[in-house]
Scaffold this motif. Sequence first.
Motif, PDB file in Angstrom:
ATOM      1  N   ALA A  16       0.802  -1.184  -0.190  1.00  0.00           N
ATOM      2  CA  ALA A  16       0.034   0.089  -0.076  1.00  0.00           C
ATOM      3  C   ALA A  16       0.736   1.280   0.021  1.00  0.00           C
ATOM      4  N   THR A  53      -7.018  -1.005  10.990  1.00  0.00           N
ATOM      5  CA  THR A  53      -6.529   0.560  10.463  1.00  0.00           C
ATOM      6  C   THR A  53      -6.737   0.362   9.242  1.00  0.00           C
ATOM      7  N   PRO A  54      -7.405   1.173   8.356  1.00  0.00           N
ATOM      8  CA  PRO A  54      -7.102   1.538   7.106  1.00  0.00           C
ATOM      9  C   PRO A  54      -5.804   1.939   6.562  1.00  0.00           C
ATOM     10  N   THR A  55      -5.031   1.316   5.542  1.00  0.00           N
ATOM     11  CA  THR A  55      -3.852   1.582   5.090  1.00  0.00           C
ATOM     12  C   THR A  55      -3.690   3.085   4.959  1.00  0.00           C
ATOM     13  N   SER A  56      -4.747   3.717   4.446  1.00  0.00           N
ATOM     14  CA  SER A  56      -4.683   5.229   4.200  1.00  0.00           C
ATOM     15  C   SER A  56      -4.411   5.926   5.209  1.00  0.00           C
ATOM     16  N   GLN A  76      -7.955  -6.505   1.377  1.00  0.00           N
ATOM     17  CA  GLN A  76      -7.455  -5.006   1.984  1.00  0.00           C
ATOM     18  C   GLN A  76      -8.277  -4.013   1.324  1.00  0.00           C
ATOM     19  N   LYS A  77      -8.099  -3.925   0.076  1.00  0.00           N
ATOM     20  CA  LYS A  77      -8.667  -2.881  -0.799  1.00  0.00           C
ATOM     21  C   LYS A  77     -10.215  -2.777  -0.876  1.00  0.00           C
ATOM     22  N   ILE A 111     -11.994  -3.915   1.423  1.00  0.00           N
ATOM     23  CA  ILE A 111     -12.784  -3.418   2.842  1.00  0.00           C
ATOM     24  C   ILE A 111     -12.229  -1.711   3.087  1.00  0.00           C
ATOM     25  N   GLU A 112     -11.212  -1.394   2.547  1.00  0.00           N
ATOM     26  CA  GLU A 112     -10.897  -0.055   2.542  1.00  0.00           C
ATOM     27  C   GLU A 112     -12.004   1.032   1.624  1.00  0.00           C
ATOM     28  N   SER A 113     -12.645   0.108   0.290  1.00  0.00           N
ATOM     29  CA  SER A 113     -13.523   0.971  -0.617  1.00  0.00           C
ATOM     30  C   SER A 113     -14.785   0.773  -0.004  1.00  0.00           C
ATOM     31  N   ASN A 118     -15.588  -0.976   9.139  1.00  0.00           N
ATOM     32  CA  ASN A 118     -15.922  -0.227   8.256  1.00  0.00           C
ATOM     33  C   ASN A 118     -17.344   0.490   8.093  1.00  0.00           C
TER      34      ASN A 118
END
Lengths: 139, 559
Positions: free
Chosen positions: A28, A117-120, B453-454, B456-458, B467
């Motif tokens: 990331a 924790t989001p990677t952002s 991971q992506k 989940i983040e989106s 989230n």
Amino acid sequence: MSERKVRVIVAKPGLDGHDRGAKVVARALRDAGMEVIYTGLRQTPEQIVQTAIQEDADAIGISILSGAHEYYFGRIIELLKERKASDILVFGGGVIPEDDVPKLKAMGAGAIFGPGTPTSVCIDWLNSAVREKWARETA
Amino acid sequence: MSESKAGEAAGNRAAYEKTVEKFLQKAPERKAAFRTGGGLPLKRLYTPEDLEGMDYERDLGYPGMYPYTRGVQPTMYRGRFWTMRQYAGFATAEESNARYRYLLSQGTTGLSVAFDLPTQIGYDSDHPMAQGEVGKVGVAIDSLADMETLFDGIPLDKVSTSMTINAPASVLLALYIAVGEKQGVPMEKLSGTIQNDILKEYIARGTYIFPPKPSMRLITDIFEFCSAHVPQWNTISISGYHIREAGSTAVQEVAFTLADGIAYVEAAVRKGQDPNVFGKRLSFFFNAHNDFLEEVAKFRAARRLWAKIMKERFGVTDKGAQMLRFHTQTAGSTLTAQQPENNIVRVAVQTLAAVLGGTQSLHTNSYDEALALPTEKSVGIALKTQQIVAYESGVTETVDPLAGSYVVESLTNEIERQAAEYIAKIDGMGGMLSAIEKGYVQQQIQDAAYATQKAIESGEQIVVGVNKFQVEEDASERALLKVDESVGAAQVKKLQAMKASRDNLKVQECLSEIRSAAKDEGTNLMPKILEAVKAYVTEGEICGVLREEFGEYRENIVL
């Protein structure tokens, strides 16, 4: 002149083999335009600090899920001091109880990112913390 | 079906599709496309059409009969429930022994030992690499002295014990045999499992020591020794669990695990061993993840595919050697640090999937494991979850209750098909060892982990409390287990005292025996290691000699 890139070491200290988090974070950070060096497993604190100095890194990200976080954060931060490289930021994540976070921060860890924790969030923190570090260097 | 009836069915179907079309205009579905947790497309509706070409006798058959899709025993849980086996171990042998006694008193039916990382990687507690890690993720075992304490008061002829130990599996098996002997239990009577699965350590778990070749030799030495002397012991637990935890899909979990299995069978066959004999003691270990239907299908597909591999590829005729028997653990990676009590519900759903998938034993995770090692209270709830499913849910009262479900059978077929495709691809690369060396398997898993991971983040994938549906939490009231920092020093002291009191001449003799056996591939190392542990040679000393002889594995970093 091209823009200066954030250089980060993502490290797995000790014997812990859980590397999913470290690798996802490394990827990331790389996708966010940073230069990332992932150390692989079983690194001693000495090896990690040596890599960070050699690679002229801005920050070291430590991933620990084995419960040995106090020892490894402490030792890595101590070695950075000994090598007069305390300007290198230290952050990390893994299975780290919230109760232990203040202790790690008191040792000198800049941020601890727990599970979920989001990677952002990690990327944003690094971008701003490293830019502050650069500002200190030129000041 | 008569022609008129078939015509009527086609008409009904067309009418349904038309209704759906109209309905969607008013009420669109939540998503454009629906997928399982592992990424398999899911249709709106499954009907008998999806099972066309399926043959009950050939594809499902009967429980306890080839191809074992419906389970490995003829009566499944109507006879006996799965073994409720909780993975535990921390700090010293004394503390872990107390936890085992607690678990046994609460109705657990099998033990499962967690070792600390130095033990798993063949270092004694006083080794520099062990600093900070002694007693952390499991119990520290240096020598027979610790092992005697660990099983003090626990009769080894009455319990079965699973040990999560891989690279130094032969040493820990030898220690267990030695404790049994001291209790008067001969090794023929011991039952249990060693994980002993080095390939997934290279792929996903990381506690390797030696390079592949000598590692495979240690494993086949164990197969041979146990076939002759410890017949009730499961010599390996071929593990998809950690592959899934590292981020793989359900299909990849089945594919890579069975491909590892193929590599072990091939290695033993090359040494002249009979797969009809050692094949009976191969066991498997899978993950029970959140996506309920896909997970049930996954277990059924794995069973069917392994039976075919053993029969068709290796010519195995023994029924016991065709059966895929497996342990399951609920998915640690699905546990959230946020709103940890929600994890109790996740574990319950996963438990149900494992049971409906026909597991032989099960570990349920505790709700606080994204935060720390579990407390006695949280372990208790995890065990009760299994008991509730076993005694109250009713799903145990008939065999393989989801069989015949259009969607479950369709997913079972699809997972088997895709896993077989992966295995063919790995065969084409020269087998699992070379696929690992090329980094292919690791890359596949990491790509899947990153995609998750992506997602989940989106917000494409929802994790309740992480989230979506988040709440402010007060973490200060959580009671977490903490391993005392003094454990390491105390363990080192104990080790040094033990070393001072043993016959050190005998120790040197044993070590040089191990060294010469290591040099000669034709010698089985197990008897030498057994001899050594009885003389209180430490695990670190044995692995130290083997490190010198075999060298150490270096990770092929794939990012």
